[in-house]
Design an enzyme around this catalytic site. Structure first.
Site, short mmCIF file in Angstrom:
data_model
loop_
_atom_site.label_atom_id
_atom_site.label_comp_id
_atom_site.label_asym_id
_atom_site.label_seq_id
_atom_site.Cartn_x
_atom_site.Cartn_y
_atom_site.Cartn_z
N HIS A 1 0.87 -1.18 0.00
CA HIS A 1 0.00 0.00 0.00
C HIS A 1 0.90 1.23 0.00
O HIS A 1 2.13 1.10 -0.06
CB HIS A 1 -0.96 -0.01 1.20
N HIS B 1 1.32 3.93 2.24
CA HIS B 1 1.75 4.69 3.41
C HIS B 1 3.26 4.89 3.32
O HIS B 1 3.99 4.06 2.77
CB HIS B 1 1.37 3.97 4.70
N ASP C 1 5.84 4.62 5.22
CA ASP C 1 6.83 3.67 5.71
C ASP C 1 6.98 2.45 4.80
O ASP C 1 7.83 1.59 5.05
CB ASP C 1 6.51 3.23 7.15
N HIS D 1 -6.85 -3.14 5.84
CA HIS D 1 -6.19 -2.01 6.50
C HIS D 1 -7.10 -0.79 6.32
O HIS D 1 -8.19 -0.89 5.74
CB HIS D 1 -4.81 -1.80 5.88
N ASP E 1 0.29 -4.67 7.77
CA ASP E 1 -0.73 -3.62 7.86
C ASP E 1 -2.13 -4.16 7.58
O ASP E 1 -2.77 -3.82 6.58
CB ASP E 1 -0.41 -2.47 6.90
N HIS F 1 7.25 -5.75 11.00
CA HIS F 1 6.50 -4.49 11.03
C HIS F 1 6.14 -4.09 12.47
O HIS F 1 4.99 -3.86 12.82
CB HIS F 1 5.24 -4.59 10.16
#
Length: 303
Positions: free
Chosen positions: A61, A63, A65, A138, A206, A265
């Site tokens: 995805h 995001h 990070d 998520h 996530d 993670h």
């Protein structure tokens, strides 16, 4: 043989000794990466691997990070005089997001090929890898990935002779080619026995626990799964932010029955994840705390 390296196992922000999320695999001269958080380039250099063979980068995805390390990586690959196209795979919006990031990496000597995932599942075939993306849960559109290396059946010389397959075609048929010659169509299955067990790695971060995760991870040689929180008092926080606890990841592994589970993670507040493995291993004994640079060489089963 498939080499697997967990380059970074941090979530949200990089820490001293913990880079952000990224996985890299090597097979038959081609490298694949999943996610490219800040610090990924340093993690690759620390591992001693090369950027040059990276042919495919998948994103779970968008995001920061998970993708903030991409512009610098692209520039490094360009400075290494790469000219071969690079394939990028990710959720809807991939081309828009990457082009926005490329404001700071505008000129590259190679093409980017975008493949946006359509629907809840999609399979891609790249350089010997069969990559299956599957949707998870998520707070933005997010996917997990299963990477499989298929293994053809053993060459059956008696079958080839009985079928009067010309010897000069044997090698090409073993490599998976279909060949038309002399008015006949020769297929790999004409000279090969039943398919043998290949290699399988499943990776997801996530997400809340959903059935699609353990269903795709079933029988994996290695299952790398988010465990953002190890502390028992963080269970409600995991629900609120749509992440997972160690225990939830272990429960998915118990259903999937992989050979190993690696947790990854981590929340920045989770300083010593190994302290929580005792309870996790009561659920799934073959569970391990991921760490930057953690690697494994996966080999095909002996015949």
């Amino acid at each position: 043989m498939l080499d697997v390296c967990l380059l970074g196992c941090g979530g949200m922000m990089p820490l001293p000794g913990r880079w952000l999320t990224s996985l890299m695999t090597r097979y038959n001269g081609s490298s694949l990466m999943i996610d490219c958080g800040e610090g990924t380039q340093v993690a690759v250099k620390e591992k001693g691997w090369s950027f040059k063979p990276i042919d495919t980068i998948c994103f779970t995805h968008y995001h920061g990070d998970h993708i903030s390390g991409l512009p610098g990586l692209l520039l490094t690959m360009g400075n290494a005089e790469r000219t071969e196209p690079l394939t990028l795979i990710g959720p809807r919006g991939l081309e828009r997001v990457v082009n926005a990031l490329r404001v700071i990496a505008p000129e590259l000597p190679f093409e980017l090929e975008f493949q946006e995932i359509q629907g809840p599942e999609q399979t891609f075939v790249r350089k010997g890898y069969r990559i299956q993306a599957f949707r998870v849960n998520h707070n933005v559109l997010c996917y997990g990935y299963t990477i499989e290396i298929d293994r053809a059946g053993r060459f059956d010389i008696e079958r080839a002779k009985a079928g009067e397959v010309p010897m000069k075609l044997w090698s090409r048929l073993q490599k998976g080619e279909c060949i038309e010659e002399g008015g006949r169509l020769f297929r790999p299955e004409d000279v090969l026995g039943p398919r043998r067990k290949g290699l399988k790695v499943t990776y997801c971060t996530d997400t809340r626990p959903v059935d699609s995760i353990w269903q795709h991870a079933a029988g994996s040689d290695l299952f790398i799964c988010e465990g953002m929180y190890g502390e028992p008092d963080k269970a409600q926080k995991a629900v609120g932010y749509k992440h997972m606890t160690f225990q939830e990841a272990a429960q998915l592994a118990r259903k999937a029955e992989p050979a190993e589970l690696w947790l990854t993670h981590y929340s920045p507040s989770l300083v010593r994840p190994e302290e929580y493995l005792g309870e996790v291993r009561k659920i799934f004994p073959a569970a391990y705390a991921g760490k930057d640079g953690k690697s494994k060489e996966l080999n095909f089963e002996e015949d």
